[in-house]
Enzyme design. Sequence first.
Site, PDB file in Angstrom:
ATOM      1  N   LYS A  38     -24.359  34.475   9.906  1.00  0.00           N
ATOM      2  CA  LYS A  38     -24.823  33.086  10.055  1.00  0.00           C
ATOM      3  C   LYS A  38     -26.348  33.048  10.071  1.00  0.00           C
ATOM      4  O   LYS A  38     -27.002  34.087  10.225  1.00  0.00           O
ATOM      5  CB  LYS A  38     -24.249  32.491  11.343  1.00  0.00           C
ATOM      6  CG  LYS A  38     -24.687  33.229  12.612  1.00  0.00           C
ATOM      7  CD  LYS A  38     -23.887  32.772  13.834  1.00  0.00           C
ATOM      8  CE  LYS A  38     -24.243  33.594  15.060  1.00  0.00           C
ATOM      9  NZ  LYS A  38     -23.359  33.261  16.201  1.00  0.00           N
ATOM     10  N   ARG A 137     -18.228  26.535  25.335  1.00  0.00           N
ATOM     11  CA  ARG A 137     -19.061  25.941  24.277  1.00  0.00           C
ATOM     12  C   ARG A 137     -18.130  25.190  23.332  1.00  0.00           C
ATOM     13  O   ARG A 137     -18.139  23.976  23.296  1.00  0.00           O
ATOM     14  CB  ARG A 137     -19.861  27.047  23.574  1.00  0.00           C
ATOM     15  CG  ARG A 137     -20.846  26.535  22.552  1.00  0.00           C
ATOM     16  CD  ARG A 137     -21.739  27.638  22.001  1.00  0.00           C
ATOM     17  NE  ARG A 137     -20.996  28.725  21.345  1.00  0.00           N
ATOM     18  CZ  ARG A 137     -21.564  29.732  20.709  1.00  0.00           C
ATOM     19  NH1 ARG A 137     -22.878  29.813  20.635  1.00  0.00           N
ATOM     20  NH2 ARG A 137     -20.844  30.688  20.144  1.00  0.00           N
ATOM     21  N   TYR A 274     -58.813  28.093  16.800  1.00  0.00           N
ATOM     22  CA  TYR A 274     -58.725  26.816  17.522  1.00  0.00           C
ATOM     23  C   TYR A 274     -58.818  27.011  19.027  1.00  0.00           C
ATOM     24  O   TYR A 274     -58.237  27.939  19.589  1.00  0.00           O
ATOM     25  CB  TYR A 274     -57.382  26.137  17.241  1.00  0.00           C
ATOM     26  CG  TYR A 274     -57.226  25.586  15.851  1.00  0.00           C
ATOM     27  CD1 TYR A 274     -58.131  24.677  15.321  1.00  0.00           C
ATOM     28  CD2 TYR A 274     -56.138  25.968  15.068  1.00  0.00           C
ATOM     29  CE1 TYR A 274     -57.964  24.162  14.040  1.00  0.00           C
ATOM     30  CE2 TYR A 274     -55.955  25.459  13.790  1.00  0.00           C
ATOM     31  CZ  TYR A 274     -56.874  24.552  13.284  1.00  0.00           C
ATOM     32  OH  TYR A 274     -56.700  24.055  12.034  1.00  0.00           O
TER      33      TYR A 274
HETATM   34  C1  LIG Z   1     -22.991  34.583  16.725  1.00  0.00           C
HETATM   35  C2  LIG Z   1     -21.618  34.910  17.127  1.00  0.00           C
HETATM   36  C3  LIG Z   1     -21.175  36.245  17.140  1.00  0.00           C
HETATM   37  C4  LIG Z   1     -22.109  37.419  16.932  1.00  0.00           C
HETATM   38  O1  LIG Z   1     -22.807  37.646  18.132  1.00  0.00           O
HETATM   39  P1  LIG Z   1     -23.779  38.916  18.296  1.00  0.00           P
HETATM   40  O2  LIG Z   1     -24.155  38.881  19.720  1.00  0.00           O
HETATM   41  O3  LIG Z   1     -24.945  38.639  17.400  1.00  0.00           O
HETATM   42  O4  LIG Z   1     -23.021  40.100  17.885  1.00  0.00           O
HETATM   43  C5  LIG Z   1     -19.846  36.482  17.395  1.00  0.00           C
HETATM   44  N1  LIG Z   1     -18.996  35.470  17.650  1.00  0.00           N
HETATM   45  C6  LIG Z   1     -19.405  34.167  17.689  1.00  0.00           C
HETATM   46  C7  LIG Z   1     -18.422  33.101  18.013  1.00  0.00           C
HETATM   47  C8  LIG Z   1     -20.727  33.844  17.448  1.00  0.00           C
HETATM   48  O5  LIG Z   1     -21.117  32.575  17.501  1.00  0.00           O
END
Ligand SMILES: *Cc1c(COP(=O)(O)O)cnc(C)c1O
Length: 402
Positions: A38, A137, A274
Amino acid sequence: MGEHWRPVWAEIDLDALRHNARVLRRRAYPAALCAVVKADGYGHGAVAVAEAAVEAGASWLAVARVEEGVVLREGGVEVPVLLLSEPPQEAMVEVVASGLTPTVYTATGIEALGRAAASLGVPHVDAHLKVDTGMHRVGADSTDVMSLAAAIDAHPHLRLGALWTHMAVAEGVSSEDRAFTDLQVGRFEAAVATLSGAGLVPMTTHMANSAATIAVPETRRALVRCGIALYGVAPTPALGVAVATAAEPLRPVLSLRARVSFVRDLDAGARPSYGRRRPLAERSTVATVPVGYADGVPRRLFDCNGAVLLGGRRRPLAGSVTMDQTVVDCGPVGDATVSVGDEVVLIGRQGDEEITVDEWAGWLGTIGYEVLCGIGARVPRVSLGHSPPKGTALPSGRGNGP
Ligand SMILES: *Cc1c(COP(=O)(O)O)cnc(C)c1O
């Protein structure tokens, strides 16, 4: 990607990424590896990362948004792609048409998915039902899991591809955190048992993120969803120590590099950038680097005493980071020869020195995830270690960047 005249780039070491994927696979075995890509592969470039992870044995990919899944499909990626949240109802046709694997946790979401599958004549779409075991969540309440699973099972075009959940404190080392992780595991097992008791056996189950994969073996199940560790960054600095001292350490994948665009010797008392924040103690060489907060180098890197590598040495910033440029204090005149075109490393290794993502996170009071995702879209990603014939030009050693 076209030409880049500005010498700033993020180097993506795909060999390191493949190494990390293999290490995580071995760790999690016999669980399969789902590479989480992602947010454009945590800022590394989603398609390049996805291809490398699959080459190294990842059998699943995961993204947050439908649009991100479509990018992978357009990039030619063929392995299953899990959507980590329930897609909006209006997106379900696209989900099915692109062959993405949706997460679901509402009755209306399941209905919309079923309608999309029926309208496209797809015989069965595997839905991954998510249960909330304490992260709070997204995900179904455990009391709703039974009816949602039954709705999936009863639909002629849907199958119960998985039951899954997400850990809130798998990286935690306190006894309280450990107890909460145990509680989540227990709630998840209870949900699996409830479904099984009703003859609803999910095709797979998964719950581990990177931290859980590394630190909580009982969470590994059939599949582990690893993001941050794939990129060679630990979920927390504490776990980083464990990871770095393991038999097979993970390797950082991203480095952020630039070249000096301008150099001046300035008198003692001059206050660059700045706000005129800090006077030079003596006549000093100040180098300008054409990278700024619009590229993901936070303005407050100056306030928290951040540094860069130049000529193999750590150098402090000479003033506030600006939108497009940063000034570096290269010490008293004569201390070092600095020229336009010299390489500056913001994150990564130069000679014997290294600045890690975790070091940035420590300076900035954040976590490595945010540092990586903050590296701006304006910074070209240059992949090293592409499998032939997809070679990408390496940065030249001359004054220009890639
Ligand atoms: C982002 C995410 C992961 C990966 O998490 P990491 O800590 O980067 O390994 C796994 N599962 C879900 C639901 C996530 O949102």
